[in-house]
Write a protein that holds these residues in place. Structure first.
Motif, mmCIF file in Angstrom:
data_model
loop_
_atom_site.group_PDB
_atom_site.id
_atom_site.type_symbol
_atom_site.label_atom_id
_atom_site.label_comp_id
_atom_site.label_asym_id
_atom_site.label_seq_id
_atom_site.Cartn_x
_atom_site.Cartn_y
_atom_site.Cartn_z
ATOM 1 N N SER A 1 0.817 -1.214 0.000
ATOM 2 C CA SER A 1 0.000 0.000 0.000
ATOM 3 C C SER A 1 0.852 1.266 0.000
ATOM 4 O O SER A 1 0.479 2.264 -0.629
ATOM 5 C CB SER A 1 -0.936 -0.002 1.214
ATOM 6 N N GLU B 1 0.194 3.879 -3.053
ATOM 7 C CA GLU B 1 -0.442 5.160 -2.740
ATOM 8 C C GLU B 1 0.534 6.329 -2.800
ATOM 9 O O GLU B 1 0.147 7.471 -2.553
ATOM 10 C CB GLU B 1 -1.068 5.081 -1.343
ATOM 11 N N ASN C 1 0.062 6.722 -8.407
ATOM 12 C CA ASN C 1 -1.205 5.982 -8.475
ATOM 13 C C ASN C 1 -1.209 4.965 -9.606
ATOM 14 O O ASN C 1 -2.210 4.782 -10.305
ATOM 15 C CB ASN C 1 -2.381 6.957 -8.649
#
Length: 324
Positions: free
Chosen positions: A166, A170, A190
């Motif tokens: 993550s 992100e 992204n």
């Protein structure tokens, strides 16, 4: 489905191959290739060759050997490298080493400035697709080819191996890929490539090796040569012999890196000026990552700088993962 990730560099040939759903096998060979008749004759040891024998347009080539082994044959260090016979010989060697009768999908990369050229991308894709006569008695078919920006492979490989991806998914990740001929970088935000912040610098590992050889010559009066330093690094050797004396090469490589690295770091900072927001993480991949690590850390003192395990294989592994 047989997948081959192949990274044909100016210094090393890196492969990741295997069936989808498994973990890939990886291989590394020196990226030297020349017609067989340009090799020096061995005085002793008439046994097994330490290179692969392939054909390119009917001409017997030796591939996967140190670039300084060939006589009267120039090493290819230019942007049109993929169109050369040496590159094709290494491609054929890669197909042989993968031990596959047919490759369903081959994924490879181009330096960023070349990837952004649609004509070059299409030409390489066409060149690698189809049936290839790799030896006089062996043909290997490549059904489909995908070409990507080189550093993207390192990004995919690193994220794939994280237990929790993550943070990278992100974040705005600056991927820096120092190779022998060029240092390439991409900004991924992204999961998308920010084209305006991609770039290439030719102040690469070859320039560092040339500078180190120059400093060694100043201190010891003889020319070690770029290729001898390159071979020593590839074999994890810390010394080279000059005039009968063993010389520790680490101080000279460090000094050369300190001189050349900041030039690339400046280019990296300039490329991010086009963005509304800077990078969050820097990912260093590629065989030359160690040469530039300190300069990148100094250029981005507030960012986390990460290097994957075995960075020399990062792009090839990532290419395979993209294909599988």
């Amino acid at each position: 489905m047989n997948v081959l990730g192949i990274d044909i560099g100016y210094s090393n040939l890196k492969l990741a191959f295997g069936k989808r759903g498994t973990e890939p096998k990886v291989l590394l060979k020196p990226a030297g290739a020349a017609p067989v008749d340009r090799l020096g004759e061995k005085i002793a040891d008439k046994g097994k060759d330490d290179f692969l024998r392939v054909v390119v347009n009917g001409t017997p080539f030796a591939a996967g050997l140190s670039p300084d082994r060939a006589e009267l044959w120039s090493r290819e260090l230019h942007e049109d490298y993929p169109s050369t016979e040496s590159y094709r010989a290494l491609f054929h060697a890669g197909l042989l080493l993968a031990e596959l009768e047919q490759v369903d999908l081959l994924v490879t990369g181009l330096p960023v400035n070349q990837y952004l050229n649609q004509e070059l991308r299409t030409r390489l894709q066409t060149q690698m697709t189809g049936e290839h006569q790799v030896t006089p008695r062996r043909k290997i078919t490549v059904q489909a080819v995908k070409v990507v920006p080189q550093p993207v492979g390192g990004f995919v490989d690193h994220v794939w191996n994280l237990k929790d991806a993550s943070e990278f998914e992100e974040s705005r990740v600056l991927v820096v890929d120092p190779g022998f001929f060029s240092v390439d970088w991409v900004l991924i935000s992204n999961g998308e490539l920010r084209r305006q912040s991609c770039g290439t610098s030719l102040e690469a590992s070859s320039v560092i090796l040339d500078e180190a050889a120059k400093q060694l010559a100043n201190d010891f009066g003889g020319n070690v040569g770029r290729e001898r330093l390159e071979n020593a690094i590839r074999l994890n050797q810390t010394e080279v012999r000059l005039f009968g004396e063993k010389i520790d090469i680490a101080p000279y490589l460090n000094a050369a890196s300190t001189k050349v690295g900041p030039i690339v770091a400046t280019r990296l900072r300039e490329s991010l000026r086009k963005e509304n927001a800077g990078a969050d993480i820097v990912l260093l991949v590629g065989g030359g990552a160690g040469f530039f690590e300190e300069s990148v850390k100094e250029a981005f003192p507030h960012l986390k700088v990460t290097t994957p395990e075995s960075p020399v294989f990062a792009n090839a592994r990532g290419f395979w993962r993209m294909g599988s």
